[in-house]
Every structure is written in structure tokens, then in C-alpha cells.
Design a protein around this motif. Structure first.
Motif, PDB file in Angstrom:
ATOM      1  N   UNK A 185      49.233  37.909  48.255  1.00  0.00           N
ATOM      2  CA  UNK A 185      50.588  37.750  48.873  1.00  0.00           C
ATOM      3  C   UNK A 185      51.209  36.869  47.967  1.00  0.00           C
ATOM      4  N   UNK A 186      52.795  37.103  47.884  1.00  0.00           N
ATOM      5  CA  UNK A 186      53.554  36.265  46.813  1.00  0.00           C
ATOM      6  C   UNK A 186      53.794  34.926  47.140  1.00  0.00           C
ATOM      7  N   UNK A 187      53.199  34.051  47.981  1.00  0.00           N
ATOM      8  CA  UNK A 187      53.842  32.652  48.380  1.00  0.00           C
ATOM      9  C   UNK A 187      53.452  31.966  47.134  1.00  0.00           C
ATOM     10  N   UNK A 188      54.125  31.020  47.139  1.00  0.00           N
ATOM     11  CA  UNK A 188      54.055  30.015  45.978  1.00  0.00           C
ATOM     12  C   UNK A 188      52.551  29.025  46.088  1.00  0.00           C
ATOM     13  N   UNK A 189      52.339  28.920  47.516  1.00  0.00           N
ATOM     14  CA  UNK A 189      51.077  28.069  47.869  1.00  0.00           C
ATOM     15  C   UNK A 189      49.964  29.009  47.359  1.00  0.00           C
ATOM     16  N   UNK A 190      49.750  30.179  47.469  1.00  0.00           N
ATOM     17  CA  UNK A 190      48.641  30.663  46.965  1.00  0.00           C
ATOM     18  C   UNK A 190      48.676  30.869  45.505  1.00  0.00           C
ATOM     19  N   UNK A 191      49.895  31.073  44.955  1.00  0.00           N
ATOM     20  CA  UNK A 191      49.860  31.415  43.487  1.00  0.00           C
ATOM     21  C   UNK A 191      49.526  30.167  42.688  1.00  0.00           C
ATOM     22  N   UNK A 192      49.924  28.846  43.308  1.00  0.00           N
ATOM     23  CA  UNK A 192      49.628  27.546  42.665  1.00  0.00           C
ATOM     24  C   UNK A 192      48.207  27.401  42.845  1.00  0.00           C
TER      25      UNK A 192
ATOM     26  N   UNK B  82      51.358  40.153  44.393  1.00  0.00           N
ATOM     27  CA  UNK B  82      51.191  39.795  43.095  1.00  0.00           C
ATOM     28  C   UNK B  82      49.697  39.960  42.731  1.00  0.00           C
ATOM     29  N   UNK B  83      49.420  40.073  41.515  1.00  0.00           N
ATOM     30  CA  UNK B  83      48.001  40.239  40.848  1.00  0.00           C
ATOM     31  C   UNK B  83      47.687  39.256  39.910  1.00  0.00           C
ATOM     32  N   UNK B  84      46.537  38.444  40.061  1.00  0.00           N
ATOM     33  CA  UNK B  84      46.018  37.598  39.346  1.00  0.00           C
ATOM     34  C   UNK B  84      44.733  38.189  38.541  1.00  0.00           C
ATOM     35  N   UNK B  85      44.898  38.100  37.444  1.00  0.00           N
ATOM     36  CA  UNK B  85      43.789  38.618  36.593  1.00  0.00           C
ATOM     37  C   UNK B  85      42.917  37.444  35.826  1.00  0.00           C
ATOM     38  N   UNK B  86      41.659  37.318  36.137  1.00  0.00           N
ATOM     39  CA  UNK B  86      40.660  36.352  35.489  1.00  0.00           C
ATOM     40  C   UNK B  86      39.842  37.025  34.924  1.00  0.00           C
ATOM     41  N   UNK B  87      39.606  36.643  33.411  1.00  0.00           N
ATOM     42  CA  UNK B  87      38.836  37.251  32.474  1.00  0.00           C
ATOM     43  C   UNK B  87      37.876  36.254  31.853  1.00  0.00           C
ATOM     44  N   UNK B  88      36.525  36.571  31.671  1.00  0.00           N
ATOM     45  CA  UNK B  88      35.663  35.751  31.052  1.00  0.00           C
ATOM     46  C   UNK B  88      34.610  36.480  30.312  1.00  0.00           C
ATOM     47  N   UNK B  89      33.949  36.068  29.256  1.00  0.00           N
ATOM     48  CA  UNK B  89      33.163  36.757  28.379  1.00  0.00           C
ATOM     49  C   UNK B  89      31.853  36.786  28.939  1.00  0.00           C
ATOM     50  N   UNK B  90      31.606  35.627  29.813  1.00  0.00           N
ATOM     51  CA  UNK B  90      30.075  35.918  30.772  1.00  0.00           C
ATOM     52  C   UNK B  90      30.435  35.841  32.082  1.00  0.00           C
ATOM     53  N   UNK B  91      29.531  36.481  32.869  1.00  0.00           N
ATOM     54  CA  UNK B  91      29.748  36.739  34.079  1.00  0.00           C
ATOM     55  C   UNK B  91      29.269  35.598  35.025  1.00  0.00           C
ATOM     56  N   UNK B  92      28.576  34.545  34.559  1.00  0.00           N
ATOM     57  CA  UNK B  92      28.253  33.413  34.984  1.00  0.00           C
ATOM     58  C   UNK B  92      29.341  32.641  35.311  1.00  0.00           C
ATOM     59  N   UNK B  93      30.440  32.678  34.405  1.00  0.00           N
ATOM     60  CA  UNK B  93      31.658  31.991  34.507  1.00  0.00           C
ATOM     61  C   UNK B  93      32.509  32.531  35.738  1.00  0.00           C
ATOM     62  N   UNK B  94      32.509  33.728  35.897  1.00  0.00           N
ATOM     63  CA  UNK B  94      33.163  34.374  37.046  1.00  0.00           C
ATOM     64  C   UNK B  94      32.333  34.103  38.282  1.00  0.00           C
ATOM     65  N   UNK B  95      31.167  34.006  38.328  1.00  0.00           N
ATOM     66  CA  UNK B  95      30.323  33.863  39.471  1.00  0.00           C
ATOM     67  C   UNK B  95      30.622  32.506  40.180  1.00  0.00           C
ATOM     68  N   UNK B  96      30.837  31.422  39.283  1.00  0.00           N
ATOM     69  CA  UNK B  96      31.151  29.980  39.656  1.00  0.00           C
ATOM     70  C   UNK B  96      32.600  30.132  40.410  1.00  0.00           C
ATOM     71  N   UNK B  97      33.292  30.973  39.902  1.00  0.00           N
ATOM     72  CA  UNK B  97      34.630  30.907  40.771  1.00  0.00           C
ATOM     73  C   UNK B  97      34.613  31.490  41.859  1.00  0.00           C
TER      74      UNK B  97
END
Length: 79
Positions: A72-79, A1-16
Motif C-alpha cells: 500500500x502507498x503509505x509513507x510508513x510502509x515505504x520507509x 507501490x511496488x518495491x523490487x529487491x534484486x540480489x545475485x545470491x538467493x541467500x541474500x534474499x532469504x535473510x530479508x
């Protein structure tokens, strides 16, 4: 599975990144696949070993800063 996270400011991604991703390099290199550990933000245990890609704005699908996690596709990871 692919999780995409998009943010207008790089600082928001840096915190994650600081709270959930552990990797060997000091800095994510744009358009480069990094093998990382995905960490639970509260309990700090390893959820998954996954591939992570970072795309800088405006050279991404959304035009914003994007972090892709190939997990990987497990529910625990995706949650």
C-alpha cells in the motif's frame, strides 16, 4: 507501490525474507503471488498486508534473484 529487491545470491534474499516477511507457505514459489505480512525487522509489528512475488535468476528482469513487494502507498510502509 511496488518495491523490487534484486540480489545475485538467493541467500541474500532469504535473510530479508526471514526477517521481514511472514507467510503461510514454507517456501516462496517462483512466479506465484503470495499474500504476506510485511513485518518491521526490529519491533516485529505488522507494517502491511501485501502481495509478494519471487523471480529466480536468470529468469527475471535483472537476471538476478528478485523479490517484488506490492505494498500500500503509505509513507510508513515505504520507509
Amino acid at each position: 507501490n511496488i518495491i523490487r529487491i534484486s540480489a545475485p545470491k538467493k541467500q541474500d534474499l532469504d535473510q530479508l525474507i526471514q526477517s521481514m516477511i511472514q507467510f503461510k507457505k514454507q517456501k516462496l514459489q517462483a512466479r506465484y503471488a503470495h499474500m504476506v505480512q510485511l513485518i518491521h525487522p526490529e519491533h516485529k509489528y505488522v507494517l502491511d498486508h501485501c502481495m509478494c512475488l519471487y523471480f529466480e535468476a536468470p529468469k527475471s528482469f535483472t537476471g538476478e534473484h528478485v523479490l517484488e513487494l506490492h505494498v500500500h502507498g503509505s509513507r510508513a510502509v515505504l520507509n
